[in-house]
Design a protein around this motif. Structure first.
Motif, mmCIF file in Angstrom:
data_model
loop_
_atom_site.group_PDB
_atom_site.id
_atom_site.type_symbol
_atom_site.label_atom_id
_atom_site.label_comp_id
_atom_site.label_asym_id
_atom_site.label_seq_id
_atom_site.Cartn_x
_atom_site.Cartn_y
_atom_site.Cartn_z
ATOM 1 N N MET A 187 0.866 -1.181 0.000
ATOM 2 C CA MET A 187 0.000 0.000 0.000
ATOM 3 C C MET A 187 0.896 1.222 0.000
ATOM 4 O O MET A 187 1.649 1.439 0.951
ATOM 5 C CB MET A 187 -0.856 -0.032 1.263
ATOM 6 C CG MET A 187 -1.772 -1.254 1.325
ATOM 7 S SD MET A 187 -2.533 -1.452 2.967
ATOM 8 C CE MET A 187 -3.896 -2.576 2.537
ATOM 9 N N GLN A 188 0.787 2.007 -1.062
ATOM 10 C CA GLN A 188 1.774 3.062 -1.286
ATOM 11 C C GLN A 188 1.413 4.388 -0.640
ATOM 12 O O GLN A 188 0.341 4.938 -0.908
ATOM 13 C CB GLN A 188 1.972 3.273 -2.788
ATOM 14 C CG GLN A 188 2.585 2.082 -3.505
ATOM 15 C CD GLN A 188 1.558 1.068 -3.958
ATOM 16 O OE1 GLN A 188 0.364 1.270 -3.756
ATOM 17 N NE2 GLN A 188 1.987 -0.013 -4.579
ATOM 18 N N ALA A 189 2.335 4.891 0.159
ATOM 19 C CA ALA A 189 2.219 6.245 0.691
ATOM 20 C C ALA A 189 3.063 7.186 -0.167
ATOM 21 O O ALA A 189 4.002 6.758 -0.845
ATOM 22 C CB ALA A 189 2.689 6.284 2.138
ATOM 23 N N HIS A 190 2.704 8.464 -0.121
ATOM 24 C CA HIS A 190 3.402 9.453 -0.945
ATOM 25 C C HIS A 190 3.929 10.579 -0.063
ATOM 26 O O HIS A 190 3.256 10.981 0.891
ATOM 27 C CB HIS A 190 2.441 10.018 -1.994
ATOM 28 C CG HIS A 190 1.892 8.954 -2.897
ATOM 29 N ND1 HIS A 190 2.514 8.560 -4.052
ATOM 30 C CD2 HIS A 190 0.796 8.157 -2.773
ATOM 31 C CE1 HIS A 190 1.826 7.586 -4.619
ATOM 32 N NE2 HIS A 190 0.773 7.317 -3.864
ATOM 33 N N GLY A 191 5.101 11.068 -0.382
ATOM 34 C CA GLY A 191 5.650 12.174 0.391
ATOM 35 C C GLY A 191 7.081 12.426 -0.022
ATOM 36 O O GLY A 191 7.697 11.603 -0.699
ATOM 37 N N PRO A 192 7.632 13.564 0.396
ATOM 38 C CA PRO A 192 8.968 13.940 -0.063
ATOM 39 C C PRO A 192 10.063 13.045 0.506
ATOM 40 O O PRO A 192 9.901 12.442 1.574
ATOM 41 C CB PRO A 192 9.119 15.382 0.449
ATOM 42 C CG PRO A 192 8.091 15.550 1.502
ATOM 43 C CD PRO A 192 6.990 14.591 1.224
ATOM 44 N N ASP A 193 11.142 12.960 -0.244
ATOM 45 C CA ASP A 193 12.357 12.278 0.206
ATOM 46 C C ASP A 193 12.153 10.787 0.466
ATOM 47 O O ASP A 193 12.938 10.149 1.165
ATOM 48 C CB ASP A 193 12.920 12.956 1.468
ATOM 49 C CG ASP A 193 13.270 14.423 1.212
ATOM 50 O OD1 ASP A 193 13.514 14.768 0.036
ATOM 51 O OD2 ASP A 193 13.280 15.212 2.162
ATOM 52 N N ALA A 194 11.091 10.233 -0.099
ATOM 53 C CA ALA A 194 10.784 8.807 0.046
ATOM 54 C C ALA A 194 10.584 8.392 1.497
ATOM 55 O O ALA A 194 10.826 7.257 1.873
ATOM 56 C CB ALA A 194 11.861 7.939 -0.623
ATOM 57 N N LYS A 195 10.118 9.346 2.297
ATOM 58 C CA LYS A 195 9.918 9.068 3.725
ATOM 59 C C LYS A 195 8.453 8.821 4.064
ATOM 60 O O LYS A 195 7.570 9.525 3.599
ATOM 61 C CB LYS A 195 10.405 10.257 4.564
ATOM 62 C CG LYS A 195 11.896 10.338 4.705
ATOM 63 C CD LYS A 195 12.274 11.416 5.724
ATOM 64 C CE LYS A 195 13.781 11.582 5.791
ATOM 65 N NZ LYS A 195 14.172 12.705 6.662
ATOM 66 N N LEU A 196 8.257 7.856 4.934
ATOM 67 C CA LEU A 196 6.956 7.712 5.577
ATOM 68 C C LEU A 196 6.881 8.689 6.748
ATOM 69 O O LEU A 196 7.884 8.976 7.400
ATOM 70 C CB LEU A 196 6.763 6.290 6.109
ATOM 71 C CG LEU A 196 6.678 5.154 5.092
ATOM 72 C CD1 LEU A 196 6.337 3.843 5.814
ATOM 73 C CD2 LEU A 196 5.628 5.435 4.022
ATOM 74 N N THR A 197 5.667 9.172 6.989
ATOM 75 C CA THR A 197 5.402 9.994 8.164
ATOM 76 C C THR A 197 4.078 9.517 8.754
ATOM 77 O O THR A 197 3.297 8.858 8.052
ATOM 78 C CB THR A 197 5.235 11.478 7.774
ATOM 79 O OG1 THR A 197 4.082 11.577 6.898
ATOM 80 C CG2 THR A 197 6.455 12.020 7.049
ATOM 81 N N PRO A 198 3.809 9.859 9.986
ATOM 82 C CA PRO A 198 2.490 9.501 10.522
ATOM 83 C C PRO A 198 1.375 10.000 9.604
ATOM 84 O O PRO A 198 0.372 9.322 9.415
ATOM 85 C CB PRO A 198 2.460 10.192 11.890
ATOM 86 C CG PRO A 198 3.901 10.255 12.295
ATOM 87 C CD PRO A 198 4.669 10.488 11.007
ATOM 88 N N GLU A 199 1.595 11.166 9.013
ATOM 89 C CA GLU A 199 0.536 11.741 8.185
ATOM 90 C C GLU A 199 0.341 10.959 6.894
ATOM 91 O O GLU A 199 -0.791 10.654 6.505
ATOM 92 C CB GLU A 199 0.849 13.208 7.850
ATOM 93 C CG GLU A 199 0.804 14.133 9.049
ATOM 94 C CD GLU A 199 1.967 13.907 10.038
ATOM 95 O OE1 GLU A 199 3.071 13.479 9.592
ATOM 96 O OE2 GLU A 199 1.782 14.132 11.252
ATOM 97 N N ASN A 200 1.441 10.640 6.214
ATOM 98 C CA ASN A 200 1.187 9.956 4.936
ATOM 99 C C ASN A 200 0.831 8.489 5.130
ATOM 100 O O ASN A 200 0.155 7.891 4.285
ATOM 101 C CB ASN A 200 2.287 10.206 3.887
ATOM 102 C CG ASN A 200 3.646 9.644 4.242
ATOM 103 O OD1 ASN A 200 3.775 8.746 5.071
ATOM 104 N ND2 ASN A 200 4.691 10.162 3.595
#
Lengths: 333, 333, 333, 333
Positions: C102-115
């Motif tokens: 399940m793909q999350a999206h965000g800068p620098d290829a980082k997961l965050t609680p938000e994404n």
């Protein structure tokens, strides 16, 4: 006259009625009131708290159960003649993601502590060998024989002592209970089995089997595997209706008794030709090819079951007249 | 008044009749005369030679088809909202042994050459990337929209040009054909799709869908996967009977037309609140939580479909009175 | 001058020495004294009791770990750019038997609680949806960025609060630790992750990665999956030797520091062209096609990473002269 | 003195040299010049055009090959004692997604047309039974025996006549060729086998086997399965180097001849105690537990192989002095 399979029998009128009544239920999948009654109905039947899912086939019932008991890297000991080994086209391997069926050998398609031991004792517990994780028992067996409560107690004691889980393929569980004339639980559940495929289709239902989890906490995982296997019918209420109709007034037992009685009548005609004792609704008879042909010319339908061997199966609707006709024809050979 | 799902609808009387008549058929699995008529019946319907299997669910239909088109190391492009992606609990991954669903994005849950290209163009053809192997189109879509023949021609031309196979999830194919008022083949098969799940359950059947292979030579493999997935019901004649009843006298179209008409009636009441054009039997309506509650208090059953969004589904048995009642209630909000 | 991949670097001399010394060990598979030292060595490194298996690839390390954390019917949240999602050819799906990425999206290829929340919050907990079971974090990320201990604490707190397991793909874990200049555990293990792929191959080993289980009781299952995947090399002592050589005297850190320093030198030449901060051993630089060609003509090897984007990777053996040469060439553009 | 496994032997000096030389190659995965020479090298060796992949284990070699030959719903006939059946922890089931191993029985762990027929003839071609799709032969067998070219011709003729594919597990293929003293192709490839695991690890390599596809068009699929299984090592050049070193100057044959000679020397000491003819590098000797203990007290390492049975394995580095010492010790018993 149809003796080729109990699958060839029609749907029982009470089952039809129950299905028609389900037209009035308008909830999808398994959220309907009928599906929700199943846990209670089977818990009462066996006197053991259990959780129940319907499936559309016995193969799916067996395999959803096995997949919850056995990891992909595990092994399942079963009799070489077991339906899961011979007749399910690799479905257990599919549902479990590659668990290995390990074949035991012995008369009447029965597992015993001895023939299970012969399979598992040589398997050393190292990472190179698939480790046995469960056994699968068929009640009644694929050769029409029935495990007695004593046989089950001995087998399941041994098995649990080895740390293995136990699945029972009860495609003809009703016939076994009818034959043993015991409390339903004594034919399996009371002996600490983990899962049971409670067969209804061969016994008067249309397309519903029950898969029973005696550790209800396993049902959550099973429900995911069941859905994922395309088994969660959107109009599941019609399956629940079938199962409830089978339990209602012990229709399941009445149907099985009728089938067993017909089988006994046939078997009694040819005691010397029987390959296995007739303990349920199947009769395995030594017959030459010309004898088979002669019977077929008289209108009897049945399956060859190897060279010089024929299988006759009775069902809930096998009339006494039909069984008698076959018995006479056999006796005349 | 039930607008939560077309799965909540009862079985159509003609389907019941056909099932009862199947009591007289006494052949197991799919060897019976009814099951054997299916290839012909669907080949005639579409004017294309095809091979057909029945399944007990749309999930199984989709996944048996996909597993014959896509290897475990392949990818399936579908809309993010596709049923196979959102609502089948990973069944496509199970049946295909791990093929990867690749999500396209676009309005009305439709694939287009452009949104498919956005998925596949960045995938270089090396061994590190899962390669797209097929696309899966839903007709009518999960948002109640219908691909026109022109849209299909453009999408399938593009797709075949890329060397991909094409599956159509037709859980509501009947509603699409009814909506397009075109020859059945024009809503999909005529455009060179490989496989079609021809949905019947939402449209008046009980537990039978058809999975159609337009390259009949694929059916042999499909039959093995179907059996292996626990889908080969031993009393398959009752499933074949359902499918044949649906085709008989175009019951499938009549049912879909009725459902579509009811949906149009509802949609017409709230043109400004529609989130998607109403082209089949689903109406997606912008409704606040209090509005939803108000409707439910008036006895309307339906699903929330996200924040401030409700989905109303009509079925073959949705009465004009019910649809009008809902339309009026919506208009009054 | 080779900047295309740290996989292109040779084996470090100390690793060669350790491998040669393993010639004297004559025990097969992982029963040898070297393999048996791994649990202790990594437990000491992190100050956390753990169990360790060697694998021949990072893909195998990731996937053996994921398969112990995630059932076939589960989901794994990862960044869209994650190696497991983009570059492992469906290996996670293979090893887990079909779990869904399940793909999350965000800068620098980082997961965050938000994404992560954006992925999992819309997934209702019913049987129709694949349920998220784990997240997979890459440290350093596929875009050469490093999670700080604070970022990790926040992400893992959130994740555990949601009941999800946590895997860390540490193909470049050494580069992350070197960059953070923190205790090794603080770059991942101290934050309650379940499993870590501790990469060595890109960092001077030949063909050995470590997969670390911070709940050592998981290792028994992992060993079966590892064997079953063809990963249990019969001369495993040579893999253990590589891993121990990497840990010995903190060679792993020295190597990573060298690579990081070279990358920083390059990045410093083109601060305005950087697409991501340079925090490990990868430099992503905005470059037009003619600029790339110009560099290649000067003898620099590197990969295009999308339109107008180039990736330069340094390794333990990237000389300062080479890095300077590239830096100058870039500055001259 | 080490007779427990040829896996316990060190890496051959020429292999070490070749690996060190690969430090100079700076291309990742299998794009390097060494990996690209493999197809040619093996095609020349066998005089048959073939495509070759390296793997890190024999299990992976066997299973990548089998997965390209056998669908998930197929069966693989092998001897009950086959490594794929007994010692790979279910890897064939994992890689093939559940294909069924079908065990044949017979002396010396050999398949014959007769014992294969005994397995496949009773399997009727219906959808309920897993259909045999391939056979797997081990050359030399798990009991240290070698198929002669005549035996192979007869077996493969029969097998192809039945429409089955043929895989050869050649973990000790070198020992078989050395024993037969024939052209390499005559020990397998010339007889129309589809795939061969060409073993090197037991024979002087470190961690590289070759999997050979005699229909090179199969390699594309195999490469995807290989990557997906975590077998595509990023520094594959070191594996290619090992394989090329083994072929160079026929090191593979020289090593196997040395091992075979040592085994013959041992076997000659106890002709009456041999359980199988000694035709490769394994000697199976009837020994009581006290006899085994006595030998171990004298410093000989070896595995028990069942009750009153011991297995002695020689390797490329087994000195004649060691073999003689064991022979004498055995003769003295």
């Amino acid at each position: 006259m149809q003796f080729s399979s109990d699958n060839a029998a029609p749907v029982h009128p009470q089952v039809w009625e129950a299905m028609r009544a389900a037209d009035a239920v308008d909830v999808s999948y398994d959220g309907d009131a009928l599906s929700r009654r199943l846990d209670r109905a089977f818990s009462d039947l066996f006197g053991i708290e259990c959780a129940v899912l319907w499936t559309s086939t016995g193969t799916a019932a067996n395999c959803v159960a096995l997949a919850t008991l056995v990891p992909p890297y595990g092994g399942i000991v079963c009799h070489d003649d077991a339906h899961i080994n011979q007749d399910e086209a690799g479905a257990p391997e599919f549902f479990t993601h590659g668990a290995k069926l390990m074949q035991a050998h012995g008369p009447d398609a029965k597992l015993t502590p001895e023939n299970v031991a012969a399979v598992i004792d040589p398997i050393c517990n190292d990472v190179h060998r698939v480790q046995p994780t469960a056994i699968a028992i068929t009640q009644a067996t694929e050769q029409g024989c029935v495990y007695t409560p004593d046989e089950l107690a001995s087998l399941t004691d041994y098995t649990r002592g080895k740390g293995l889980s136990i699945h029972m393929d009860g495609a003809r569980f009703a016939n076994a209970v009818a034959s043993l004339d015991c409390a339903p639980a004594m034919a399996g559940p009371a002996h600490g089995i983990d899962t049971l495929s409670f067969g209804c289709i061969k016994n008067g239902a249309m397309g519903a089997e029950a898969v029973v989890f005696f550790d209800p906490s396993r049902a959550a995982e099973a429900r995911r595997r069941h859905k994922r296997a395309g088994q969660l019918q959107s109009k599941g209420r019609y399956l629940a209706a079938q199962l409830l109709a089978m339990l209602e007034g012990d229709l399941w037992l009445a149907n099985a008794r009728a089938a067993n009685a017909a089988a006994r009548l046939i078997a009694a005609a040819v005691p010397d030709r029987l390959v296995h004792p007739c303990q349920a609704n199947e009769v395995f008879v030594r017959l030459s090819a010309p004898e088979c042909e002669a019977l077929r010319r008289q209108g009897f339908s049945f399956h060859d079951w190897g060279p010089d061997l024929a299988r006759f199966v009775t069902a809930w609707n096998t009339g006494e007249d039909q069984a008698s006709a076959l018995a006479s024809a056999l006796a005349r050979l």
